[in-house]
Design a protein around this motif. Structure first.
Motif, PDB file in Angstrom:
ATOM      1  N   THR A   1       0.853  -1.185   0.000  1.00 25.38           N
ATOM      2  CA  THR A   1       0.000   0.000   0.000  1.00 25.38           C
ATOM      3  C   THR A   1       0.891   1.238   0.000  1.00 25.38           C
ATOM      4  O   THR A   1       2.098   1.146   0.181  1.00 25.38           O
ATOM      5  CB  THR A   1      -0.907   0.022   1.244  1.00 25.38           C
ATOM      6  N   ASN A   2       0.250   2.382  -0.182  1.00 24.44           N
ATOM      7  CA  ASN A   2       1.041   3.612  -0.133  1.00 24.44           C
ATOM      8  C   ASN A   2       1.374   3.936   1.324  1.00 24.44           C
ATOM      9  O   ASN A   2       0.992   3.218   2.251  1.00 24.44           O
ATOM     10  CB  ASN A   2       0.311   4.761  -0.830  1.00 24.44           C
ATOM     11  N   ASP A   3       2.076   5.023   1.563  1.00 24.96           N
ATOM     12  CA  ASP A   3       2.547   5.353   2.907  1.00 24.96           C
ATOM     13  C   ASP A   3       1.421   5.698   3.876  1.00 24.96           C
ATOM     14  O   ASP A   3       1.605   5.629   5.077  1.00 24.96           O
ATOM     15  CB  ASP A   3       3.527   6.528   2.836  1.00 24.96           C
ATOM     16  N   THR A   4       0.254   6.050   3.370  1.00 19.15           N
ATOM     17  CA  THR A   4      -0.845   6.444   4.246  1.00 19.15           C
ATOM     18  C   THR A   4      -1.556   5.239   4.838  1.00 19.15           C
ATOM     19  O   THR A   4      -1.924   5.251   6.011  1.00 19.15           O
ATOM     20  CB  THR A   4      -1.855   7.300   3.463  1.00 19.15           C
ATOM     21  N   PHE A   5      -1.744   4.201   4.066  1.00 21.75           N
ATOM     22  CA  PHE A   5      -2.550   3.065   4.502  1.00 21.75           C
ATOM     23  C   PHE A   5      -1.701   1.851   4.853  1.00 21.75           C
ATOM     24  O   PHE A   5      -2.023   0.734   4.471  1.00 21.75           O
ATOM     25  CB  PHE A   5      -3.574   2.704   3.425  1.00 21.75           C
ATOM     26  N   THR A   6      -0.630   2.056   5.596  1.00 17.60           N
ATOM     27  CA  THR A   6       0.145   0.914   6.068  1.00 17.60           C
ATOM     28  C   THR A   6      -0.574   0.268   7.235  1.00 17.60           C
ATOM     29  O   THR A   6      -1.448   0.865   7.864  1.00 17.60           O
ATOM     30  CB  THR A   6       1.554   1.359   6.502  1.00 17.60           C
TER      31      THR A   6
ATOM     32  N   ASN B   1      -0.234   2.293  10.494  1.00  9.72           N
ATOM     33  CA  ASN B   1      -1.087   3.482  10.607  1.00  9.72           C
ATOM     34  C   ASN B   1      -2.532   3.107  10.902  1.00  9.72           C
ATOM     35  O   ASN B   1      -3.198   3.771  11.701  1.00  9.72           O
ATOM     36  CB  ASN B   1      -1.016   4.309   9.326  1.00  9.72           C
ATOM     37  N   ILE B   2      -3.023   2.043  10.296  1.00 10.81           N
ATOM     38  CA  ILE B   2      -4.400   1.627  10.556  1.00 10.81           C
ATOM     39  C   ILE B   2      -4.520   1.093  11.988  1.00 10.81           C
ATOM     40  O   ILE B   2      -5.508   1.319  12.668  1.00 10.81           O
ATOM     41  CB  ILE B   2      -4.852   0.594   9.510  1.00 10.81           C
TER      42      ILE B   2
ATOM     43  N   LEU C   1      -4.759   4.051  14.231  1.00  8.37           N
ATOM     44  CA  LEU C   1      -6.117   4.593  14.194  1.00  8.37           C
ATOM     45  C   LEU C   1      -7.055   3.765  15.073  1.00  8.37           C
ATOM     46  O   LEU C   1      -7.905   4.308  15.777  1.00  8.37           O
ATOM     47  CB  LEU C   1      -6.636   4.635  12.762  1.00  8.37           C
TER      48      LEU C   1
END
Length: 58
Positions: free
Chosen positions: A23-28, A31-32, A35
């Protein structure tokens, strides 16, 4: 309700990590997972519990 959202976020993070999805750097998965921890902390803090101090009568 927030605990269910947190569990879903943890499950999605697990799937991304277990399947090794790129995935891209936002949806690793990390990170999830963070959240999910934030939502769980909000649940434990009492956000969204439905109780209102102003609406109580004596």
């Amino acid at each position: 309700m927030l605990a269910i959202v947190s569990a879903v976020l943890f499950f999605i993070a697990f799937l991304i990590n277990a399947a090794e999805v790129s995935t891209n750097d936002t949806f690793t998965s990390t990170n999830i997972m963070l959240l999910g921890l934030m939502v769980l902390a909000l649940q434990l803090a009492g956000v969204g519990s439905g109780w209102s101090a102003r609406g109580r009568r004596r």
